[in-house]
Design an enzyme around this catalytic site. Structure first.
Site: not given
Lengths: 309, 309, 309, 309
Positions: A65, A68, A193, A245, A263
């Site tokens: 993540s 991102k 992705y 998160y 993660v």
């Protein structure tokens, strides 16, 4: 910032490491399940030649993540803020990062922010390029420029493992395509992705990334603007409101450093005006954040007064 | 049942038709949008040679959600009740037929019933056969046997149109595959699903179908059991609790006939012990049921005392 | 219906009782927690002088949610169907009986049906009468007439216990008052609601109630209509679509008897045209239905072919 | 900070005021509906004798949700962080400020943060004092100390109006009491809550409040700590992550000033290290924030570089 001392970092890593046995390595992606949960490493970069560090700083891990943040920066550079935020919202959410319910209940259907999976998938769909390879190459080039590390690439085994188990992300994508948020071929989008989630680096690279974001997009070595000021600020703001998160609110209060976790156990930290932090600790808490990394950031924030609040 | 008179049917159709201008033809599938909203036709079959009817009884339409009843029957025949209901629930839901939220909040993730899209997709995935063509051919054979009409097939233009706009169903499928409810290749499943939704018939065929379900699976002409008794009852029960989208409860109270509607405007009715009903009226109310068809069923139920309650 | 034999009932109760150790007595209301989980009793009434029965038929228990059926009947008699269904819907729901979320997401905010707590509270609010005592007395009078038992009253200890622990129901009430669904003083409404939930009877009384509902409202002894035909049918229909909490769909398929359960362990059954069933078994399954009672109804339905489907 | 000029403020107010006709005055509380939507006023306090200002700075308005910041500060001082955050979370939410759904779906049931109604009610319940009057008096004393204005009190007409229309808040309270989050008498709690929402002040008072929060709790006049450093920081952080309803994320990006709005049209701004802002503009956007106030803050942030990001 001569205040950062190697021996202090080593002590803090030792203290934070006492928590790692309480965490669990992510195993929903098979290739991540092999990480050693007792690992904890940190690098701090203050714009000088070398990073301060503690732990096995050479170990490489996938961004997950954390990527991102980078796709958001590049999409904003590619498309401008109006285009991006017509398709993705700016609001934090109390829901888990992979939730789909809000896409159904929101009118119009639009991912709440670019740090949850739905939003990040929509952002990835905005990257400019003719093919998956084009887009990935542009993203890698951007990251190599930010880290100054020409060797950065993605881990094809992890990417493939994620691609094969990405049905929840496919579900999010088709839901958004139904509502016009994205328009591409979904398998190509998932391909891109999962590859950018599998981009690998070590804590030093991550610390340099963090430094530039906190430094309003300027690279201290070249003295060039790699990310436009406004975009660096937007990215940093999302790291504060949505970066950890659905524990972002608590992290803002307890630590106060703009940060983004993955993660894999990595955490990117961007203290404004001069400090980049890269952490790797694959043992996760129940919300998906590195359990040792969180503790380490809390210690660092207190010791060096790094909170923006 | 000599009580059903053609002239009464014609009067009731005329009365019900006064509502059709308040409805709207489904247009989310482009090929459905061309239907004439003022159409209303009904056939009633009581096991004798001919149907009673009113309206243009020759017009053919696609089954859409009505096909969920037939795939459920065949899946139960193919796999048995234990297998089917381990994967799909039996409970009605207050949510729209295409909703995804409950799949996220239910533990374990399992579609609530076979009449909502999620459940029907899972049921379609259970049909036995090596290929999409095999499975479709078996389903068509089953339907030809039920209706006694060897010409029944699917409309390839409608099927293709639905296939191209089925992203919401794809989203449901991938979500369920993530949770192990279905295991197949999703494009093949959507291919089969959109084809069985596009199976075409007229009101006479539909009335015969309805007759056999209400007659506990026995064909009055051949005197053979085409659907096992237990399965015919299960299917009929779902028609009562979940057959009319999230207006099923109101329909049970106001009409009380086991029925299943589709967004094409078709309604299948199965009055126990001797009456099958086929209706076509493409103008829909806001919940997706034929607005004229609902009214017509209310008039029929009162006139001939057809409610099971 | 001379087919019902005492010795068969006893055997079926024995068989069903093997499941009761798997259930749990409701304890969210302290006064209910003292029931003996191994209890299982049944009465069957067919309009003749005496009930068939098995188990300790004298034991009295509170109606709890079973009373929702009776307040609905009385409210429909007091106010008419238009008034009632403007305020409460007719649709089953996949949510638990005490859920509040749908009140927030439905537009307009309106309880989905009268068998969930929100709907039953709104229905109780419609009962005619100047005071709580008036309304309760009218309800008791109605129930005494239905059962032919002049001694029926409510258990004040259970009512008080429920009143003191009814905060979730208060929350539902205030939410509905905000949206104009109810208008009364909430404490008075909760007072009335907890008292009618605490109305006590035994299985014989319950079986007589069930008989009249299934008999379209006619009392076989007086040959008088105690509940108007249309209202008896509406009530019976809700028992099918929503009577067994969010296990109503499965119950319709496996048993097929119009029924309503309560967390005290009671179940009211209304087989159309001639059979009323009263069951008491306080050990509950996880959805709040009597675990022994469910099994017993399944056995009864198969043995005597009682399903309406 | 001699940079703030009265004439610049006046120009910015004029520009921002062009948007006010697009907003709507809150009318769910009758007493608020009488405000003049074209009003827009601002005060800026930098610790010196006088505020800079523009618009009708004398007009008083009720704090509404802005009071959530002050009750949170006092509850933290009364009870400590551990006590408070065991009962109320720290996470922003994408839901509206008065939503109840997350209380049902979260395990354990706990309001997500102290800036939504559920959380603020729980926080109000934590204030120390024997009676509603005691608690209110302590809160008023605290606010008088912060603003240096001994005349600050609450508007009894607005308080009463809110008390009478507070059913949604009652619903939230009873739901939380069911789950043990709060324990008090609900009517007393609503009494206190609606009174502190009705505390009145003008923009000058608000600007002084904002100054002290941004100044880490120190009063520049007395040089005393009125709010402990740690608590001032926590409060300021919540203003960033959750202060502007479910537009907080967008506000952080576009403005970047810790701020809290109320449906009266007030906005409290706390620029760290030296600037407090008080705004009043009762015309609201659809999320409940002052539409002119938002624009004004955006202009101020750009002109004086006030973003923390």
């Amino acid at each position: 910032m001569s205040c950062y001392k190697q021996e202090d970092l080593i002590k803090m890593v030792e203290e934070a490491n006492r928590l790692t046995h309480k965490g669990k390595v992510a195993d929903y992606i098979p290739a991540l399940g092999e990480a050693d949960p007792s690992t904890l490493a940190v690098a701090i970069y203050t714009g000088e030649q070398e990073c301060m560090y503690a732990g096995n700083i050479e170990e490489r891990f996938t961004l997950q993540s954390i990527s991102k943040v980078l796709t958001l920066a590049l999409a904003l550079m590619d498309r401008g803020t109006d285009y991006v935020f017509q398709r993705v919202g700016m609001e934090p959410t109390g829901d888990p990062f992979n939730s789909i319910s809000k896409l159904e209940t929101s009118v119009p259907s639009k991912p709440l922010n670019p740090m949850i999976n739905a939003g990040a998938l929509a952002v990835t769909d905005m990257l400019v390029g003719n093919t998956v390879e084009d887009k990935l190459e542009r993203l890698l080039k951007f990251i190599r420029q930010l880290t100054g590390n020409e060797n950065i690439s993605y881990n094809p085994v992890v990417a493939q493992s994620e691609f094969e188990t990405a049905d929840l992300n496919r579900s999010l994508c088709y839901f958004m395509r139904q509502h016009g948020v994205i328009e591409s071929n979904i398998e190509m989008l998932i391909n891109l992705y999962t590859k950018h989630c599998a981009i690998e680096m070590n804590c030093n690279d991550l610390a340099k990334l963090g430094y530039i974001i906190g430094n309003e997009g300027r690279d201290p070595n070249s003295d060039q603007t790699v990310i436009p000021l406004e975009i660096a600020r937007i990215v940093k703001t999302f790291m504060v409101t949505c970066g950890m998160y659905n524990a972002s609110g608590e992290f803002a209060i307890k630590v106060g450093i703009p940060a983004k976790s993955g993660v894999s156990g990595g955490i990117l930290g961007s203290v404004p005006h001069g400090v980049g932090i890269g952490i790797y600790g694959p043992a996760l808490d129940e919300k998906g954040n590195s359990i040792g990394g969180l503790r380490l950031l809390e210690l660092l924030s207190k010791q060096y007064n790094l909170s923006i609040f």
